[in-house]
Design an enzyme around this catalytic site. Sequence first.
Site: not given
Ligand code: NAD
Length: 342
Positions: A140, A220
């Site tokens: 992000c 942020h």
């Molecule tokens: P999150 O924890 O909110 O969601 C992840 C999901 O994946 C959960 O629903 C979990 O149950 C599932 N999961 C976990 N292990 C798994 C597996 N082995 N197989 C299938 N599903 C599985 O995470 P998020 O915040 O959505 O982050 C996801 C990606 O996006 C990461 O790479 C993160 O760095 C990136 N990201 C996050 C944000 C943020 O602010 N949340 C912003 C930009 C990018």
Amino acid sequence: MIKVAVNGYGTIGKRVADAVSCQPDMEIIGVSKTKPGAEAYVAKERGYPLYIADISKKDAFIKAGIPVAGSVEEMIQKADIIVDATPGGIGEGNKPLYEKYNRKAIWEGGEEHSVAGFSFNSSCNYEQAIGRQFARVVSCNTTGLCRIIHLIDSVFGVKKVRATMIRRGGDPGDIKRGPIDAIVLNPVTIPSHHGPDVQSVLPEINIITSAMIVPTTLMHMHFINMELKNPATREQVLDLIKAHSRLGLISKSTGITSTAQLKEYTSDLLRSRGDLWENGIFEESVSVLDGGTDLYLFQAIHQEADVVVETVDCIRAMSGDVKTAMESIAITNKAVGLTAIR
Ligand code: NAD
């Protein structure tokens, strides 16, 4: 229709699924969860077929009243492209599965550049993603930095960027994240990793970043200074920002001077989940000093939202039917309802 699977239906995954399902050229064929819970109920409500990583847990889902369509491996076989939105560091382990079935896959910013060998931002390098098997949509913060730096660099040339990220402590649903009462230098050393991450998309940009984490969940805030090669006027910079649909300009007349008011505004505008998909640049902060070569601005970045529209464009680029960023961005924006916030 491009058949899309979302592996990891969490903060980013659930938004990507909704954004994909309203596109005219894409459909969601499945999403995955590891445990039954609120998000699994939402997937069921939305009508997304639910797949699970560990099929031995199927009974727990059935007991909770959530039908299971099959295993993640089965979901992958039904998709043209997989968006891996599992937590940072987990996605890399899924790569052999995508390779096994020769599927296209996109990772999010929690993974290293090396997992895909190509880091994506719609405004910067859409054309380079056309036809690729693997890509990573940058984080992000990096997305927000790339959008504005690339625009300014393409018109005036950027000699050097200095940026400080004041980062949210966690997402609104993350009850175990902090800090509760501290400003945490993250990292205490300078530069932070954000500069090199920008260079994974814009290798020629000279950039030094620093970052701290504060007790908020909403967005942020970036403080950015760009030293320009050629002088600019404030009006020229504002006109460029206004013409870029992923750069929102928050005008003085809104009275908004904080992330809290901005989030309230996007909710009142009935954006899906109150999401701010574009950079929230504060018009009054845009300042051009030192004879036109010293640019400053504040921008708010909604961590849960800005990468979602980029991920949709990345799917379209990798699928190869839409050849220009401008075309894809217009389709994506229209489908999700991204219109100027100013
Ligand atoms: P999150 O924890 O909110 O969601 C992840 C999901 O994946 C959960 O629903 C979990 O149950 C599932 N999961 C976990 N292990 C798994 C597996 N082995 N197989 C299938 N599903 C599985 O995470 P998020 O915040 O959505 O982050 C996801 C990606 O996006 C990461 O790479 C993160 O760095 C990136 N990201 C996050 C944000 C943020 O602010 N949340 C912003 C930009 C990018």
